[in-house]
Design an enzyme around this catalytic site. Sequence first.
Site, PDB file in Angstrom:
ATOM      1  NE  ARG A 156     -20.637   2.892   3.982  1.00  0.00           N
ATOM      2  CZ  ARG A 156     -21.718   2.878   3.186  1.00  0.00           C
ATOM      3  NH1 ARG A 156     -21.725   3.551   2.043  1.00  0.00           N
ATOM      4  NH2 ARG A 156     -22.782   2.167   3.530  1.00  0.00           N
ATOM      5  CE1 TYR A 168     -24.880   5.440   3.399  1.00  0.00           C
ATOM      6  CE2 TYR A 168     -26.709   4.536   2.153  1.00  0.00           C
ATOM      7  CZ  TYR A 168     -25.353   4.677   2.359  1.00  0.00           C
ATOM      8  OH  TYR A 168     -24.468   4.026   1.528  1.00  0.00           O
ATOM      9  CG  ASP A 219     -22.225   7.402   1.561  1.00  0.00           C
ATOM     10  OD1 ASP A 219     -22.435   6.471   0.772  1.00  0.00           O
ATOM     11  OD2 ASP A 219     -22.514   8.590   1.315  1.00  0.00           O
ATOM     12  CG  HIS A 221     -26.619   8.038   0.925  1.00  0.00           C
ATOM     13  ND1 HIS A 221     -27.870   8.046   0.366  1.00  0.00           N
ATOM     14  CD2 HIS A 221     -25.951   7.034   0.339  1.00  0.00           C
ATOM     15  CE1 HIS A 221     -27.964   7.061  -0.525  1.00  0.00           C
ATOM     16  NE2 HIS A 221     -26.810   6.429  -0.560  1.00  0.00           N
ATOM     17  CD  GLU A 245     -19.808   7.621  -0.823  1.00  0.00           C
ATOM     18  OE1 GLU A 245     -19.324   6.851   0.036  1.00  0.00           O
ATOM     19  OE2 GLU A 245     -20.526   7.228  -1.757  1.00  0.00           O
ATOM     20  CD  GLU A 271     -23.240   6.378  -4.194  1.00  0.00           C
ATOM     21  OE1 GLU A 271     -22.275   5.997  -3.506  1.00  0.00           O
ATOM     22  OE2 GLU A 271     -24.411   6.172  -3.859  1.00  0.00           O
ATOM     23  NE  ARG A 292     -18.134   6.634  -3.456  1.00  0.00           N
ATOM     24  CZ  ARG A 292     -18.242   5.312  -3.358  1.00  0.00           C
ATOM     25  NH1 ARG A 292     -17.251   4.549  -3.741  1.00  0.00           N
ATOM     26  NH2 ARG A 292     -19.352   4.760  -2.919  1.00  0.00           N
ATOM     27  CD  GLU A 348     -19.164   1.249  -1.951  1.00  0.00           C
ATOM     28  OE1 GLU A 348     -19.209   2.150  -2.794  1.00  0.00           O
ATOM     29  OE2 GLU A 348     -20.108   1.006  -1.175  1.00  0.00           O
ATOM     30  CD1 TRP A 411     -33.023   6.940   1.978  1.00  0.00           C
ATOM     31  CD2 TRP A 411     -31.894   6.353   0.133  1.00  0.00           C
ATOM     32  NE1 TRP A 411     -32.412   5.767   2.242  1.00  0.00           N
ATOM     33  CE2 TRP A 411     -31.714   5.373   1.136  1.00  0.00           C
ATOM     34  CE3 TRP A 411     -31.264   6.203  -1.097  1.00  0.00           C
ATOM     35  CZ2 TRP A 411     -30.920   4.229   0.919  1.00  0.00           C
ATOM     36  CZ3 TRP A 411     -30.473   5.084  -1.313  1.00  0.00           C
ATOM     37  CH2 TRP A 411     -30.338   4.118  -0.308  1.00  0.00           C
TER      38      TRP A 411
HETATM   39  C1  GCO Z   1     -22.398   3.483  -1.464  1.00  0.00           C
HETATM   40  C2  GCO Z   1     -23.748   3.872  -1.922  1.00  0.00           C
HETATM   41  C3  GCO Z   1     -24.820   2.844  -1.732  1.00  0.00           C
HETATM   42  C4  GCO Z   1     -26.063   3.314  -2.434  1.00  0.00           C
HETATM   43  C5  GCO Z   1     -26.600   2.226  -3.313  1.00  0.00           C
HETATM   44  C6  GCO Z   1     -27.807   2.691  -4.073  1.00  0.00           C
HETATM   45  O1  GCO Z   1     -21.625   4.382  -1.085  1.00  0.00           O
HETATM   46  O2  GCO Z   1     -22.117   2.277  -1.572  1.00  0.00           O
HETATM   47  O3  GCO Z   1     -24.113   5.115  -1.374  1.00  0.00           O
HETATM   48  O4  GCO Z   1     -25.013   2.557  -0.410  1.00  0.00           O
HETATM   49  O5  GCO Z   1     -27.010   3.747  -1.525  1.00  0.00           O
HETATM   50  O6  GCO Z   1     -25.566   1.825  -4.186  1.00  0.00           O
HETATM   51  O7  GCO Z   1     -28.238   1.688  -4.956  1.00  0.00           O
HETATM   52 MG    MG Z   2     -22.376   6.299  -1.348  1.00  0.00          MG
END
Ligand code: GCO
Ligand code: MG
Length: 411
Positions: A156, A168, A219, A221, A245, A271, A292, A348, A411
Amino acid sequence: MEPGNGGKKVTIRSARGIVTCPGRNFVTLKIETDEGVYGIGDATLNGRELSVASYLSDHVIPNLIGRDAQRIEDIWQFLYKGGYWSRGVVAMTALAAVDTALWDIKAKLAGMPLYQLLGGRSRDGVLVYGHANGADIEQTVDQVGAYCDMGYRAIRAQSGVPGVKGAYGVGRGDMYYEPADAALPTETLWDTAAYLNHAPKLFEKLRDQYGPDIELLHDVHHRLTPMEAARLGKSLEPFRLFWMEDATPADNQEAFRLIRQHTTTPLAVGEIFASIHDCRTLIQEQLIDYIRSTVVHAGGITHLRRIADLAGLYQIRTGCHGATDLSPVCMGAALHFDTWVPNFGIQEYMRHTPETDEVFPHDYHFADGYLHAGEAPGHGVDIDEKLAAKYEYEPRQLPVARLRDGTLWNW
Ligand code: GCO
Ligand code: MG
């Protein structure tokens, strides 16, 4: 204890949540039985750890004592339906910890590694992706090279964005990324235009430098609107990403229809999902390519299998979350799941710090771009309670993001 035990009850004698902070907070549930066999489950919810710890001690553990530890499904249904307010992520993380610990016990009683109990090995190793990041494109490109040198086949890439403080995915230092960095949320800036202008340049440079074969992931995010995500997906098509992602917030699963209409860049989401209901539309309309969701936040092994089976009907593969805020206990359980699940995609793997690994001794190991679950009975991860007790809980929360005009953003 002979494997099988002829249906004799294995009574849950005690259970407790263990909060520890070897550099970051973790919550672990330990369930002990009258046969002397115990199991552990990850109950960590980044920034909300104590909520899960109290949910376990106040509302779950009293319901476990005296039950038969072998009745995983019945206990799952009891805690899910019995909770009434069932599908929140705190309740589902607590339920996941119970479920993981009970699968750990059952595999130990059976004298086999958890993946055998789930249905045996479907692959020789679990393909993982590492996390290269840097303050700018140049640093990130170098970091991708470092991960290639470590043997990663999938990486990544996240880089700082010019003029955007706290973009991020850019860690402090080059190995560990921990966003929950303060007792109250750190305020970070977000600038979509700057990001959309910048991201394609990063992947163009990566392809120029490393060629077409290395798997590259990114990602977003949750930062873009669906049409902005469609635009980004199109702009990244020449660089063949393994996945893009969290391109847009998935509260509205139908938003992904808009992205899907415009780009062939593979999409990954999930996630933050806590149950199959959070992804049913995404899966049934094939709006994503990878799901995820993972063991610790989506109801444990029992529920994650149901999500994976639904996804398999639509040729969607798993891509379990595996950031540092998911403990080695979750990683261990996820690896056994990944070793079995037929529609596996990728896992991951954000490495934990040496202090964390010391608190959670485990038998999984990395080699040549793959993680390998161990052969010990159970999920192969333990907790050193004496060592864990040395690391006091530290209040930490995840950041927030604001646009330049101050608007609170995702965020
Ligand atoms: C990822 C996630 C993390 C999250 C974190 C939040 O893809 O691993 O986006 O970076 O930000 O797990 O607690
Ligand atoms: Mg993520």
